[in-house]
Design an enzyme around this catalytic site. Structure first.
Site, PDB file in Angstrom:
ATOM      1  N   ASP B 121     109.876  30.071  48.815  1.00  0.00           N
ATOM      2  CA  ASP B 121     110.330  30.385  47.464  1.00  0.00           C
ATOM      3  C   ASP B 121     109.141  30.403  46.488  1.00  0.00           C
ATOM      4  O   ASP B 121     109.297  30.265  45.291  1.00  0.00           O
ATOM      5  CB  ASP B 121     111.391  29.389  46.985  1.00  0.00           C
ATOM      6  CG  ASP B 121     110.859  27.975  46.936  1.00  0.00           C
ATOM      7  OD1 ASP B 121     109.747  27.732  47.426  1.00  0.00           O
ATOM      8  OD2 ASP B 121     111.569  27.106  46.417  1.00  0.00           O
ATOM      9  N   ASN B 155     108.760  26.864  40.966  1.00  0.00           N
ATOM     10  CA  ASN B 155     107.661  27.533  41.666  1.00  0.00           C
ATOM     11  C   ASN B 155     107.450  28.941  41.110  1.00  0.00           C
ATOM     12  O   ASN B 155     108.383  29.531  40.611  1.00  0.00           O
ATOM     13  CB  ASN B 155     107.978  27.632  43.162  1.00  0.00           C
ATOM     14  CG  ASN B 155     107.659  26.324  43.869  1.00  0.00           C
ATOM     15  OD1 ASN B 155     106.789  25.586  43.441  1.00  0.00           O
ATOM     16  ND2 ASN B 155     108.376  26.055  44.946  1.00  0.00           N
ATOM     17  N   CYS B 176     105.390  18.448  41.121  1.00  0.00           N
ATOM     18  CA  CYS B 176     105.927  18.735  42.451  1.00  0.00           C
ATOM     19  C   CYS B 176     106.193  17.367  43.085  1.00  0.00           C
ATOM     20  O   CYS B 176     105.828  16.338  42.528  1.00  0.00           O
ATOM     21  CB  CYS B 176     104.893  19.524  43.253  1.00  0.00           C
ATOM     22  SG  CYS B 176     105.507  20.179  44.815  1.00  0.00           S
ATOM     23  N   HIS B 177     106.833  17.366  44.253  1.00  0.00           N
ATOM     24  CA  HIS B 177     107.053  16.059  44.901  1.00  0.00           C
ATOM     25  C   HIS B 177     106.435  16.021  46.294  1.00  0.00           C
ATOM     26  O   HIS B 177     106.735  15.134  47.085  1.00  0.00           O
ATOM     27  CB  HIS B 177     108.541  15.702  44.953  1.00  0.00           C
ATOM     28  CG  HIS B 177     109.393  16.870  45.332  1.00  0.00           C
ATOM     29  ND1 HIS B 177     110.514  17.241  44.643  1.00  0.00           N
ATOM     30  CD2 HIS B 177     109.241  17.791  46.307  1.00  0.00           C
ATOM     31  CE1 HIS B 177     111.027  18.323  45.196  1.00  0.00           C
ATOM     32  NE2 HIS B 177     110.280  18.670  46.200  1.00  0.00           N
ATOM     33  N   HIS B 203     100.929  22.649  46.455  1.00  0.00           N
ATOM     34  CA  HIS B 203     101.200  23.091  47.830  1.00  0.00           C
ATOM     35  C   HIS B 203      99.904  23.273  48.620  1.00  0.00           C
ATOM     36  O   HIS B 203      99.890  23.996  49.618  1.00  0.00           O
ATOM     37  CB  HIS B 203     102.045  24.374  47.856  1.00  0.00           C
ATOM     38  CG  HIS B 203     103.437  24.163  47.348  1.00  0.00           C
ATOM     39  ND1 HIS B 203     104.391  25.146  47.374  1.00  0.00           N
ATOM     40  CD2 HIS B 203     104.046  23.081  46.804  1.00  0.00           C
ATOM     41  CE1 HIS B 203     105.522  24.680  46.850  1.00  0.00           C
ATOM     42  NE2 HIS B 203     105.332  23.428  46.496  1.00  0.00           N
ATOM     43  N   ASP B 262     103.978  20.084  51.255  1.00  0.00           N
ATOM     44  CA  ASP B 262     104.118  21.526  51.482  1.00  0.00           C
ATOM     45  C   ASP B 262     102.817  22.197  51.901  1.00  0.00           C
ATOM     46  O   ASP B 262     102.830  23.350  52.348  1.00  0.00           O
ATOM     47  CB  ASP B 262     104.654  22.199  50.218  1.00  0.00           C
ATOM     48  CG  ASP B 262     106.053  21.714  49.885  1.00  0.00           C
ATOM     49  OD1 ASP B 262     106.921  21.798  50.764  1.00  0.00           O
ATOM     50  OD2 ASP B 262     106.273  21.255  48.759  1.00  0.00           O
TER      51      ASP B 262
END
Lengths: 469, 469
Positions: B121, B155, B176-177, B203, B262
């Site tokens: 995504d 995102n 982000c996590h 990411h 990620d």
């Protein structure tokens, strides 16, 4: 320095065309015409031939150059004030071999022929031969002639200058002559007097300034032409005649400045995908210097030159005078130029003159960036205009637009850094990682097969060079 | 700030899982439990459902949250102290459409699925929908709530934070996590108490510090395991369970630090070439979250959640209490967590608390680099650890090795910059130029056909979003 009787060594002096240009320049620059020139080459026959021509040349000009031949790098370097390196370790044979193995595994024009790296003798991933030699010369200078200047003429200049400048502490500058491409552009526009500036990286330089003497921006003229240029009318006179090729105009439209010299060869993969594509962009019949046809033309020319030089040396040895030599080929024009009062256009001797005699001169030099071009890594060699006087460089403020930085310079520099990382750590896995992103790679197996056939040769060649004296 | 009755808007509040986490956090952080939460979503049904759950949640915790629904971005933003954006403009429908057109033209998993960009995504080249929305929200904040903080949850966080931070003057941070991946690694090594630090880009973060409380380097433990890890034994529990997948270990070996969260999905093309390759590296049966199988699993889960939320809302409206809701699915666990005293782990509410109450808190934030990570562009958002207190950020010194900078971060950042250049100038030719270097591209015709089918849709979607209120 500033002393009489400079000692200057030329490594790879068997490259007769280059050596004769340099030596004739020494003859013509009076302050340097008593230099001691040290010729070194792994090919003894060729260097002996060059020696014969060189002596004749000095005599012809009434210069007081003295010459010697060195058998080893140490012998060439020791006591030298300047070391010019133009050598291609392994010669065209190595280059052809690594390219043919690349093509066998699906990499048209070899694995070095990637984005921004299509200049045929500018190996990037398989150049451990050149990198080893460069480092070896530089470390010999560090040890035996720590005050000497190292002038990098051999390709790859970007990687070579970056490598030597970051790995050793010697004084160094890289030189190319690509910026003469500006002349072709000016001539095409019908402009005879103009100011210019280029900036970027070696084989990736851009016309950052282009004005009349009165300051009128000549990009206005370029823009007018760009709107109407007919690609189909482009007819190159030889494979290297690409400064006004369709790809140069396309690059101008994409990047916003005009690409200069070898930059035009050094375009992206979409202009090089296959011979048909190359011909479309670089013109018929060759498709540029880096196609299979164009490169063949070039290698044949080189072979012809070697033969002619051999013949010349024989004739000179038998008593013929240098100004009486004739072949009925384009080499006669080259010889005529060498024997004229005009300097060759190579920057090395004028640079040495500026350094030694404190005479300001303008040069296009390759040196570590360190902030010279904004938004480009500091620890990478950029090609930029500078005025040199003594050992002082005054760099011109050079603005390279973001479009060029982000779409051309950075990807090119990234590849240089990755290639140097692989070389310095002798890490073939890194080469594989680069190839995995290559548009020609279809599978990881293809990469593995290529690597297992190619890299033993690359490693062996580097070792050979490491072990030579 | 520091006043009571903060106004916080959530754009894309119809994402019930995210919204309920945020709202439950507001209930649990006493200093913020009287905030006014503004919910905005283009899907009226979903946002109405979230409102029902939110009110129940506040009541359940005895919080004094108040809620309103806004119909427009301006309505949401005006008067807000914080704006959280979690919206996916066009939803999964748009994402699926652009990906399917990519696949039709030979780009497996869509043209956004390039090197370092395989998070499904996280559209990079076709994300003009998100970029348009981000800029629109940011410019609305600039005009109607210039003192508000913009918290980027949607995102792409790297591109979004870079875009908004460079194009507008608002206060912003991206969250982000992904860094919770460290927990899985620690658990695997049997370490319960440890110190950690991550750094990189969203990411694309790396475990830059990992020690015991006493300062022992836990990379020693990682190294021991790395020597003996058996890839064939890896069995993921779901498509997203990849922190200990073979690709994570390979990345560690290649780059020298462990990839976190990620980042493992966001690996190079060689791990993603086709489904078989994905399964090899990310484990059977899914081949990771971004394969056709893994992503289908995820989208089905999402659809299920929407249905359950719908059902929950109906039940709550009919008088059932929130702690009596049950489905017999994993959603019950999620609900249990929401209703527990524990914070959700999302950083937004603790961050707001630190800003508003001057309580120091440690966060992983996305902000413009400006020298925080060496050798990385200044004008690009990096993800880095910081202690926030009031509006002051104290960034941790973060050392990212050159191998990661030159082989991971820079290529990733370059793509972000190129993608943003294409978006900001609405220049489809630049997209074509990127695709010409894509390992999946076989010919320029392929690129042309793809572009002519795909970009009218991309442009139309961006225009739609531009024109929405």
């Amino acid at each position: 320095m500033g002393k009489a009787g400079l000692r200057v060594s030329i490594i790879g002096a068997g490259s007769a065309v280059f050596s004769m240009k340099i030596i004739s320049d020494f003859c013509k620059v009076s302050s340097l015409s008593d230099s001691n020139i040290v010729l070194m080459d792994i090919d003894k026959t060729r260097v002996e031939n060059v020696l014969v021509l060189a002596k004749e040349l000095s005599q012809y000009f009434g210069a007081k150059l003295t010459f010697e031949i060195a058998d080893t790098i140490k012998g060439a370097v020791e006591g030298s004030d300047f070391v010019i390196n133009t050598a291609m370790a392994g010669g065209h044979g190595y280059l052809d071999l690594v390219r043919s193995i690349g093509e066998k595994h699906g990499y048209y024009r070899g694995i070095d022929a990637q984005n921004y790296n299509f200049v045929s003798d500018y190996l990037n991933l398989t150049n451990w031969n050149q990198m080893t030699l460069f480092l070896k010369i530089a470390r010999t200078i560090e040890k035996y002639a720590p005050e000497a200047w190292y002038l990098q003429a051999a390709n790859p200049v970007l990687e070579g200058t970056t490598l030597v400048s970051t790995q050793t502490g010697i004084k160094m500058v890289g030189f190319c002559h690509g910026h003469y491409g500006v002349e072709a552009l000016a001539k095409f526009l019908g402009v005879s007097e103009y100011e210019w500036q280029v900036g970027g990286v070696n084989h990736g330089i851009w016309l950052t300034k282009f004005t009349t003497k009165e300051g009128k921006n000549l990009y206005e003229e370029i823009e007018k032409v760009a709107q109407n240029v007919k690609y189909e009318e482009f007819k190159p006179s030889n494979p290297f005649d690409d400064q006004l090729s369709p790809v140069a105009w396309e690059m101008y439209k994409m990047y916003g400045l005009f690409p200069v010299g070898d930059t035009v060869r050094n375009s992206t993969w979409k202009y090089h995908r296959n011979l048909e594509t190359k011909i479309k962009w670089y013109g018929a019949p060759w498709g540029g210097a880096d196609s299979e046809i164009g490169w063949k033309w070039y290698v044949e020319q080189l072979a012809q030159v070697v033969n002619v030089i051999d013949m010349f040396a024989k004739m000179l040895r038998s008593g013929v005078k240098i100004n009486e030599l004739k072949t009925g080929t384009p080499i006669d024009d080259y010889l005529k130029e060498i024997l004229s009062e005009k300097l060759s256009g190579e920057q090395h001797v004028p640079f040495i003159n500026s350094v030694v005699t404190n005479t300001p001169g303008r040069f296009v030099v390759n040196v570590l960036n360190n902030g010279k071009i904004k938004n480009v890594d500091n620890d990478v060699a950029v090609e930029i205009c500078a005025t040199v006087c003594g050992e002082k460089f005054e760099f011109e403020e050079t603005h390279v637009p973001e479009r060029i930085v982000n779409w051309y310079l950075k990807p090119r520099i990234l590849l240089a850094k990755q290639a140097l990382d692989a070389f310095l750590n002798k890490n073939v896995k890194l080469i594989a990682d680069i190839l995995e992103r290559d548009p020609r790679t279809k599978s990881s197996e293809q990469v593995e097969k290529l690597i297992s056939e190619l890299y033993p040769i690359v490693i062996k060649k580097a070792k050979e060079i490491e072990e030579q004296e």
